[in-house]
Every structure is written in structure tokens, then in C-alpha cells.
Design a protein around this motif. Structure first.
Motif, PDB file in Angstrom:
ATOM      1  N   GLY A  50      32.329  36.680  17.867  1.00 15.25           N
ATOM      2  CA  GLY A  50      31.035  36.404  18.466  1.00 15.25           C
ATOM      3  C   GLY A  50      29.914  36.650  17.487  1.00 15.25           C
ATOM      4  O   GLY A  50      30.141  36.851  16.289  1.00 15.25           O
ATOM      5  N   LEU A  51      28.701  36.660  18.001  1.00  9.50           N
ATOM      6  CA  LEU A  51      27.505  36.891  17.199  1.00  9.50           C
ATOM      7  C   LEU A  51      27.116  38.363  17.294  1.00  9.50           C
ATOM      8  O   LEU A  51      27.004  38.914  18.400  1.00  9.50           O
ATOM      9  N   VAL A  52      26.906  38.997  16.148  1.00 11.60           N
ATOM     10  CA  VAL A  52      26.523  40.402  16.119  1.00 11.60           C
ATOM     11  C   VAL A  52      25.466  40.598  15.038  1.00 11.60           C
ATOM     12  O   VAL A  52      25.465  39.898  14.022  1.00 11.60           O
ATOM     13  N   GLN A  53      24.569  41.524  15.247  1.00 10.13           N
ATOM     14  CA  GLN A  53      23.519  41.803  14.272  1.00 10.13           C
ATOM     15  C   GLN A  53      24.052  42.633  13.106  1.00 10.13           C
ATOM     16  O   GLN A  53      25.025  43.387  13.275  1.00 10.13           O
ATOM     17  N   PRO A  54      23.444  42.519  11.949  1.00 11.49           N
ATOM     18  CA  PRO A  54      23.846  43.368  10.815  1.00 11.49           C
ATOM     19  C   PRO A  54      23.819  44.836  11.208  1.00 11.49           C
ATOM     20  O   PRO A  54      22.884  45.296  11.880  1.00 11.49           O
ATOM     21  N   GLY A  55      24.843  45.573  10.774  1.00  5.81           N
ATOM     22  CA  GLY A  55      24.968  46.968  11.139  1.00  5.81           C
ATOM     23  C   GLY A  55      25.712  47.203  12.437  1.00  5.81           C
ATOM     24  O   GLY A  55      26.038  48.351  12.763  1.00  5.81           O
ATOM     25  N   GLY A  56      25.990  46.142  13.155  1.00  5.67           N
ATOM     26  CA  GLY A  56      26.668  46.263  14.434  1.00  5.67           C
ATOM     27  C   GLY A  56      28.171  46.357  14.311  1.00  5.67           C
ATOM     28  O   GLY A  56      28.733  46.388  13.202  1.00  5.67           O
ATOM     29  N   SER A  57      28.830  46.401  15.474  1.00  2.00           N
ATOM     30  CA  SER A  57      30.289  46.553  15.525  1.00  2.00           C
ATOM     31  C   SER A  57      30.898  45.493  16.419  1.00  2.00           C
ATOM     32  O   SER A  57      30.241  44.965  17.323  1.00  2.00           O
ATOM     33  N   LEU A  58      32.176  45.239  16.151  1.00  2.00           N
ATOM     34  CA  LEU A  58      32.921  44.265  16.934  1.00  2.00           C
ATOM     35  C   LEU A  58      34.388  44.629  16.849  1.00  2.00           C
ATOM     36  O   LEU A  58      34.854  45.126  15.801  1.00  2.00           O
ATOM     37  N   ARG A  59      35.142  44.389  17.909  1.00  2.00           N
ATOM     38  CA  ARG A  59      36.579  44.607  17.872  1.00  2.00           C
ATOM     39  C   ARG A  59      37.308  43.301  18.174  1.00  2.00           C
ATOM     40  O   ARG A  59      37.106  42.701  19.240  1.00  2.00           O
ATOM     41  N   LEU A  60      38.127  42.891  17.243  1.00  2.00           N
ATOM     42  CA  LEU A  60      38.963  41.711  17.438  1.00  2.00           C
ATOM     43  C   LEU A  60      40.320  42.130  17.983  1.00  2.00           C
ATOM     44  O   LEU A  60      40.827  43.207  17.664  1.00  2.00           O
ATOM     45  N   SER A  61      40.902  41.247  18.792  1.00  2.00           N
ATOM     46  CA  SER A  61      42.240  41.465  19.326  1.00  2.00           C
ATOM     47  C   SER A  61      43.113  40.267  19.019  1.00  2.00           C
ATOM     48  O   SER A  61      42.612  39.147  18.853  1.00  2.00           O
ATOM     49  N   CYS A  62      44.398  40.532  18.949  1.00  2.00           N
ATOM     50  CA  CYS A  62      45.355  39.452  18.710  1.00  2.00           C
ATOM     51  C   CYS A  62      46.593  39.767  19.538  1.00  2.00           C
ATOM     52  O   CYS A  62      47.255  40.793  19.307  1.00  2.00           O
ATOM     53  N   THR A  63      46.907  38.904  20.480  1.00  2.00           N
ATOM     54  CA  THR A  63      48.028  39.137  21.378  1.00  2.00           C
ATOM     55  C   THR A  63      49.223  38.298  20.955  1.00  2.00           C
ATOM     56  O   THR A  63      49.089  37.109  20.652  1.00  2.00           O
ATOM     57  N   GLY A  64      50.395  38.930  20.952  1.00  2.00           N
ATOM     58  CA  GLY A  64      51.627  38.240  20.592  1.00  2.00           C
ATOM     59  C   GLY A  64      52.439  37.903  21.825  1.00  2.00           C
ATOM     60  O   GLY A  64      52.366  38.587  22.841  1.00  2.00           O
ATOM     61  N   SER A  65      53.223  36.858  21.708  1.00  2.00           N
ATOM     62  CA  SER A  65      53.903  36.318  22.882  1.00  2.00           C
ATOM     63  C   SER A  65      55.345  36.754  23.041  1.00  2.00           C
ATOM     64  O   SER A  65      55.954  36.495  24.069  1.00  2.00           O
ATOM     65  N   ARG A  66      55.916  37.402  22.082  1.00  2.00           N
ATOM     66  CA  ARG A  66      57.348  37.673  22.154  1.00  2.00           C
ATOM     67  C   ARG A  66      57.675  39.156  22.238  1.00  2.00           C
ATOM     68  O   ARG A  66      56.918  39.997  21.779  1.00  2.00           O
ATOM     69  N   ARG A  67      58.857  39.430  22.773  1.00  2.50           N
ATOM     70  CA  ARG A  67      59.318  40.812  22.851  1.00  2.50           C
ATOM     71  C   ARG A  67      59.565  41.391  21.469  1.00  2.50           C
ATOM     72  O   ARG A  67      59.582  42.608  21.302  1.00  2.50           O
ATOM     73  N   THR A  68      59.739  40.507  20.477  1.00  2.00           N
ATOM     74  CA  THR A  68      60.002  40.960  19.112  1.00  2.00           C
ATOM     75  C   THR A  68      58.724  41.256  18.345  1.00  2.00           C
ATOM     76  O   THR A  68      58.726  41.400  17.141  1.00  2.00           O
ATOM     77  N   PHE A  69      57.604  41.317  19.044  1.00  2.00           N
ATOM     78  CA  PHE A  69      56.298  41.581  18.421  1.00  2.00           C
ATOM     79  C   PHE A  69      56.382  42.761  17.472  1.00  2.00           C
ATOM     80  O   PHE A  69      55.852  42.731  16.363  1.00  2.00           O
ATOM     81  N   SER A  70      57.068  43.829  17.883  1.00  6.28           N
ATOM     82  CA  SER A  70      57.143  45.042  17.075  1.00  6.28           C
ATOM     83  C   SER A  70      58.019  44.880  15.842  1.00  6.28           C
ATOM     84  O   SER A  70      58.086  45.783  15.010  1.00  6.28           O
ATOM     85  N   SER A  71      58.710  43.742  15.709  1.00  7.95           N
ATOM     86  CA  SER A  71      59.559  43.490  14.546  1.00  7.95           C
ATOM     87  C   SER A  71      58.790  42.948  13.355  1.00  7.95           C
ATOM     88  O   SER A  71      59.364  42.777  12.281  1.00  7.95           O
TER      89      SER A  71
END
Length: 125
Positions: free
Chosen positions: A9-30
Motif C-alpha cells: 500500500g501507500l505509506v509515508q516516509p518513516g512509516g511501517s508496513l507488514r507484508l504477508s505471504c500465504t502458502g497453499s500446501r501442507r509442505t509449506f514448512s519444507s
């Protein structure tokens, strides 16, 4: 493994943001997981990676390093990868991609076999 990034998204300089990424498989931890970014008109660069268990991480080593401002982590119970970004600068503006690898230690995109679709981060006042 299929990956889907979100949280940009849009954030001002000095700001914070958290990105997420979701995996679809049970083997995600592999998989070791990483974040890359591609600024407008530039090549895609490595940002950070986290090991299968989440116990080890490494970050980009280019001059304007994100280490110290960005933190990569994962929650295998939720099949989710995170990138916490603080003290954001305009030069952090980019499309951010998550990716999965079956090897450890690489900063090369070619060593990551699965990619999410990317999420746009814009740092601007």
C-alpha cells in the motif's frame, strides 16, 4: 507450493508496513522462504530469507541495506511468511514478491522455484 502476497500500500516516509505471504500446501514448512523486490524500471533484487524452521535468517548485503529496518519471519502453523518493514524510505518503493526455495543461502532468484504474484509498496508523502 503456491504463494500469495498481500499487505502492500501507500505509506509515508518513516512509516511501517507488514507484508504477508500465504502458502497453499501442507509442505509449506519444507521450503526456505524469501522476499524480493523490484523498484520501478529496475531489476528484481533479493531482500531477505528465512529457513524452514524460522530459526535462521539472512538479508540483502547491498549498500543501502534493509537489515536493521526490515525483519523477516514465518509462522508455519499458519502457512504464512511475513516482512515487517520499518523506517521506510522512498527508495523502498517497489513491487515485493515472496518466493520459496528448497535450498538455503542463495540470494539469486533462479534458486527460488515458486513465486507469489507481488504486492506494491509505495513510500511517498
Amino acid at each position: 507450493v503456491q504463494l500469495q502476497a498481500s499487505g502492500g500500500g501507500l505509506v509515508q516516509p518513516g512509516g511501517s508496513l507488514r507484508l504477508s505471504c500465504t502458502g497453499s500446501r501442507r509442505t509449506f514448512s519444507s521450503y526456505a522462504l524469501g522476499w524480493f523486490r523490484q523498484p520501478p524500471g529496475k531489476e528484481r533484487d533479493f531482500v531477505a530469507a528465512v529457513a524452514w524452521s524460522g530459526g535462521s535468517t539472512y538479508y540483502a548485503d547491498y549498500a543501502d541495506s534493509v537489515k536493521g529496518r526490515f525483519t523477516i519471519s514465518r509462522d508455519n502453523a499458519k502457512n504464512t511468511l511475513y516482512l515487517e518493514m520499518n523506517s521506510l524510505k522512498p527508495e523502498d518503493t517497489a513491487v515485493y514478491f515472496c518466493a520459496a526455495s528448497q535450498t538455503w543461502g542463495s540470494r539469486k532468484g533462479a534458486d527460488f522455484g515458486s513465486w507469489g504474484q507481488g504486492t506494491l509498496v509505495t513510500v511517498s508523502s
